[in-house]
Every structure is written in structure tokens, then in C-alpha cells.
Design an enzyme around this catalytic site. Structure first.
Site, PDB file in Angstrom:
ATOM      1  N   GLU A 116     -40.505 -26.375  14.252  1.00  0.00           N
ATOM      2  CA  GLU A 116     -39.655 -25.217  13.995  1.00  0.00           C
ATOM      3  C   GLU A 116     -38.320 -25.688  13.444  1.00  0.00           C
ATOM      4  O   GLU A 116     -38.003 -26.888  13.459  1.00  0.00           O
ATOM      5  CB  GLU A 116     -39.475 -24.377  15.265  1.00  0.00           C
ATOM      6  N   HIS A 232     -31.745 -13.418  14.841  1.00  0.00           N
ATOM      7  CA  HIS A 232     -32.978 -13.998  14.309  1.00  0.00           C
ATOM      8  C   HIS A 232     -33.112 -13.570  12.856  1.00  0.00           C
ATOM      9  O   HIS A 232     -32.964 -12.390  12.527  1.00  0.00           O
ATOM     10  CB  HIS A 232     -34.200 -13.543  15.107  1.00  0.00           C
ATOM     11  N   ARG A 278     -30.915 -21.405  12.213  1.00  0.00           N
ATOM     12  CA  ARG A 278     -31.086 -19.953  12.207  1.00  0.00           C
ATOM     13  C   ARG A 278     -29.882 -19.199  11.658  1.00  0.00           C
ATOM     14  O   ARG A 278     -30.034 -18.196  10.957  1.00  0.00           O
ATOM     15  CB  ARG A 278     -31.385 -19.462  13.632  1.00  0.00           C
ATOM     16  N   HIS A 337     -30.819 -11.405  18.565  1.00  0.00           N
ATOM     17  CA  HIS A 337     -31.974 -12.056  19.182  1.00  0.00           C
ATOM     18  C   HIS A 337     -31.645 -12.797  20.463  1.00  0.00           C
ATOM     19  O   HIS A 337     -32.460 -12.828  21.384  1.00  0.00           O
ATOM     20  CB  HIS A 337     -32.571 -13.028  18.166  1.00  0.00           C
ATOM     21  N   ARG A 372     -28.220 -21.622  19.214  1.00  0.00           N
ATOM     22  CA  ARG A 372     -29.351 -22.147  19.983  1.00  0.00           C
ATOM     23  C   ARG A 372     -30.412 -22.754  19.072  1.00  0.00           C
ATOM     24  O   ARG A 372     -30.803 -22.163  18.070  1.00  0.00           O
ATOM     25  CB  ARG A 372     -29.972 -21.028  20.817  1.00  0.00           C
TER      26      ARG A 372
END
Length: 502
Positions: A116, A232, A278, A337, A372
Site C-alpha cells: 500500500e 481518504h 494519502r 477518513h 497516518r
């Protein structure tokens, strides 16, 4: 007058992964677990798609995982906590597997792991592509229900914290229908989740309105980094509330972000393109949409006909919205998110108030910094939830008179709708002083009319800290202060001004 009960043990508020992990780990102390929503409902843990990040493979180490966590956090991660999380991560995943979480396995029996964004290794343990949160929560819930030391109460809503004259937290006030109940205990663990329900566009359950965060603030606990909200990048834009999520694992499998013209655009924004952090991807999609070029996730080649088996939740959500991701690009938009900020805790889940602990998204351990790292949230919930339980079981009960608890009013649905629109507009992916000032004024007006409701307290924490941070860092981007300038965490004790407009 509220009914008062005494619980000879630990109270846990919240039944997501952090709350259940805390409750199980507090044994042999008796645990009263309180949740407003039915089990496996109203918690982000059950909705998590990507999986659990941990250094489980031969080519990975906790040191590499910690380094990726620190890099993603944009200068604000506490290194010792990142290393602790990474070091305890593999054992936490094995603990979950031992409870029955059906992680995908290789033919040799090892954990199958995916890549990811911002990870230097494929280290995300998954379940059927996008079913990790649901499957993990089912296994942990069954284990918790079978634990004789845990008593669960659903339909009980946190309404305040009980304290004594020293400020020590001695229990909770809960609403059960129209009734108020005061419950004393040796320790209280808040595992109440994030703040997604404060935003009009969110991927999280609408029930999560930052109420645990607010009650801790009102009690005098220190709050850390409330301005840092992660959006997100790829919520599925089909008009649903909450917005379904197109997991980041799709980009890990090779899906591309394209405009309405069919051309990829992420390479213009970051060298890692679709696998950029992100916050970068969210701002890129926001910019493309604001420019009128649209944004779509094209997984036709990367996944195609395998969608129903490999990513069943994404496939079902898309089909329910009239999009067949096997043959059509998926329309996407950034959505609230995850909240990196929260109730400040140490490595043992202790807050600045004796008797009060916090774990999961409502807490701020310092492990996420300003942004994060993907799939660290379920890991943090398991690792620090277990640590919270261990700490709480060793906590000694206090005695002495209690201070009369202040119970926060409920925020009416129309007022909450106004707040959600204002938060998405002014404390979203891109912020500036004008918008944040307008948001603060809106919160003042709502508070003057409806009182010191917990969602307004939580929203004020975000707005004021975002206005005070005159730089851009991680999930906090100021259009009027685009440079990165102040590498200090935010710590506020807001009890004295949280209800200034009431």
C-alpha cells in the site's frame, strides 16, 4: 437525579477493535463494556478494507516499518512510539489470527501481504482483498462475548465523565433512552472512535462524532494534534452517506487515477504517482475535481473480471451505485477518513487525567504524526487497546466524594447537518484563515443556540488548532500558508474555553 451504580472493575466505552482488545486484555479484572450502537455497527474497525500492517515477511523488519511510519507522518511522529508499534505489530497480528481472524495465506501457510502507499515493503495482511475489518471484528467480537470477565451493554450512550475534586476520573455518565445512569469504576478506557460524522463527506460511520474526545477535553484532559484529519483520496462518489470506500489496495494492485479524458494525472503531483502518501493523493484529486477535469479510479486492467472475488465490498458498492468497475472507471472524491489527533496518551494509554485511559482513533499516541501510514490504524487499535487493558487492570480504585457531573446536551439533527456541511467546506482537504474563521463563527452560533453539545466541542478543537497552525503539513493544508514551517505537535487543554459560546 441520575441513578448511580458501582462497577468493581474497568469501564470500556466503545466496541471497535481498540475497545474489544482493551476489554479482553484487562482480564482478570471485571469489565463493563458500553456501546451506543449494536455490536459490529457504528465503529470504523468493521469498515476497514485494507488490512493490518506488520513486518511479517522475511524481507521486512520492524525497523523498516517504523521508518515508513515516521516518514509518512511528516515530521510529527514520536519515534519511540512508532518503533513500539512496529515491534509489537507481528505479535498483534498473530493474536488476532489466533482469535480466528481469517487472514489470507500463501500456499506455504504464511500471511499473504499486499503493498500500500508509502510502504517500502508489501506488509499489509488482508482478508479476501477488502474484508479485513469485517472479518477481524467478527472474530474478536465472538471471543469477547465468550470472555466471562466482560459484561456488555448496548444502547448505552456516553453523556459525561465522573470526577472527584482532584480531577481524577472515577466513572461515566451514560444515557439509556431517557434515563441517566452514573457508574463508578476503578478506571475508564475511552475507545470511542474518530470524528468522521462531523463531516458531510466521510467514509466512517455517522455515529462517530468525536464525543469521547469532547468529554475528555471538557474534563480537562490534554488534547493532541486535533487539526490533523486524514482524507481518504478514493471514496466512491455515488452520492451515498457515508461514502463507500475504494480501498488503497486497488492502487497497490496497479489501478490508475485518471481524468475524464482517460489520462493518468498523479505523476504530475508526485514521483510515486498512485502510491504517493494519502494527503498528496487527496489534494491531487481535489485539485483535478475543482479544475473540472474529474477524477476516476481505473481498475479495469489491474483487477477487471476478478473484482467480485478479490474486492467484493468495493464491487458491491460500485454496482449499487450504477458503476460496473470491471468495465468502467470508478468516480472518486476525497472524504474524511481518519483523525490523527485525539486525547493525548503515553505508551501505556494513560491520559493526563488519572483514572482515564484512551485507545484507538480517539487517542493520540503520536504514532501517526500529521499523516497516518496506510493500514496502521487497525494495528494501533490492537496494540494500544491491549496496552490500555493491561494498564487498567493494574489501576487502583479511588475513594472519596464525587463532583457533580456536567451532562452535555444532545445536538439536534438539523444543527448537526449544518455543522457537517461547514466542516467539509472549511476544515477539509484545503483550508485557509477565512474559511476556518467562518467555521468558528458557525460553531459559536450553534453553541449559543443548542448548548455545549459534544460534537460542537470536538469541531471547535479541530477548527481552532487548524487556524492556529499557520503552515501546511501532512493532512493539514493551508492554501494561505502552503510552506512547511513549524515541526511542533499541538497540545491544548481546552476545558476552560471549550464551551465559550454557551
Amino acid at each position: 437525579m441520575a441513578e448511580r451504580l458501582n462497577h468493581d472493575g474497568v469501564i470500556v466505552v466503545g466496541a471497535g477493535l481498540a475497545g474489544l482488545a482493551a476489554a479482553m486484555s484487562a482480564a482478570p479484572a471485571r469489565v463493563l463494556l458500553i456501546t451506543d450502537a449494536p455490536l459490529n455497527s457504528g465503529c470504523s474497525s468493521a469498515w476497514a478494507q485494507g488490512g493490518v500492517a506488520a513486518a511479517l515477511s522475511a524481507d521486512d523488519t520492524p525497523e523498516l516499518h517504523a521508518a515508513d511510519t515516521i516518514a509518512a507522518g511528516a515530521g510529527l511522529v514520536v519515534p519511540e512510539v512508532a518503533h513500539l508499534l512496529a515491534e509489537e505489530g507481528p505479535e498483534a497480528v498473530r493474536w488476532l489470527a489466533g482469535l480466528g481472524a481469517p487472514f489470507d495465506r500463501t500456499p506455504a501457510g504464511a500471511f499473504a501481504q499486499s503493498l500500500e502507499a508509502a510502504h517500502s515493503r508489501a506488509r499489509v495482511a488482508r482478508v479476501k482483498g477488502d474484508q479485513a475489518g469485517k472479518a477481524i471484528m467478527q472474530a474478536v467480537t465472538v471471543a469477547a462475548l465468550a470472555s466471562p470477565h466482560i459484561e456488555m451493554r448496548t444502547g448505552w450512550k456516553l453523556a459525561g465523565l465522573l470526577q472527584d475534586a482532584t480531577g481524577r476520573v472515577r466513572g461515566v455518565v451514560v444515557r439509556q433512552g431517557a434515563e441517566l445512569i452514573e457508574i463508578t469504576a476503578r478506571a475508564v478506557i475511552l475507545a470511542t472512535g474518530g470524528i468522521g460524522g462531523l463531516y458531510a463527506v466521510t467514509t466512517t460511520p455517522a455515529e462517530l462524532k468525536g464525543e469521547g474526545l469532547a468529554f475528555a477535553a471538557l474534563a480537562g484532559a490534554t488534547i493532541a494534534d486535533p487539526e490533523f484529519v486524514q482524507f481518504h483520496p478514493t471514496a466512491i462518489d455515488i452520492g451515498r452517506d457515508p461514502a463507500p470506500l475504494a480501498t488503497e489496495a486497488l492502487r497497490g494492485e496497479g489501478a490508475k487515477l485518471i481524468g475524464a479524458d482517460g489520462q493518468p494525472f498523479m505523476a504530475r503531483y508526485h514521483k510515486d504517482a498512485e502510491l504517493a502518501p494519502r494527503d498528496v493523493v487527496a489534494r491531487a484529486i481535489h485539485a483535478e475535481r475543482m479544475a473540472g477535469r474529474g477524477a476516476f479510479l481505473d481498475a479495469r486492467e489491474a483487477v477487471g473480471g476478478h473484482f467480485p472475488d478479490e474486492f467484493p465490498a468495493v464491487f458491491a458498492a460500485c454496482m449499487g451505485g450504477g458503476v460496473d468497475p470491471r468495465v468502467q472507471p470508478i468516480p472518486v472524491a476525497p472524504a474524511c477518513h481518519y483523525h490523527m489527533g485525539g486525547i493525548a496518551t503515553d505508551a501505556h494509554a494513560r491520559t493526563t487525567l488519572p483514572g482515564l485511559l484512551a485507545a484507538g482513533e480517539c487517542a493520540s499516541t503520536g504514532v501517526h504524526g500529521a499523516n497516518r501510514l496506510a493500514s496502521n490504524s487497525l494495528l494501533e487499535a490492537a496494540v494500544f487497546g491491549r496496552r490500555a487493558g493491561h494498564t487498567a487492570r493494574e489501576t487502583t480504585a479511588a475513594t472519596g466524594p464525587l463532583v457533580r457531573a456536567a451532562v452535555a446536551p444532545e445536538l439536534p439533527a438539523p444543527a448537526l447537518a449544518v455543522l457537517r456541511q461547514a466542516m467539509s467546506r472549511d476544515a477539509g482537504v484545503v483550508r485557509d484563515a477565512a474559511g476556518l474563521t467562518r467555521l468558528a463563527d458557525q460553531i459559536d452560533a450553534l453553541q449559543a443556540k443548542h448548548g455545549c453539545a459534544a460534537p460542537l466541542v470536538a469541531a471547535r478543537l479541530v477548527a481552532e488548532a487548524a487556524l492556529a497552525r499557520r503552515e501546511s503539513r501532512g493532512g493539514h493544508f493551508r492554501a494561505d500558508y502552503p510552506a512547511t514551517a513549524h515541526p511542533e505537535r499541538t497540545f491544548v487543554t481546552a476545558a476552560e474555553r471549550a464551551c465559550q459560546a454557551a
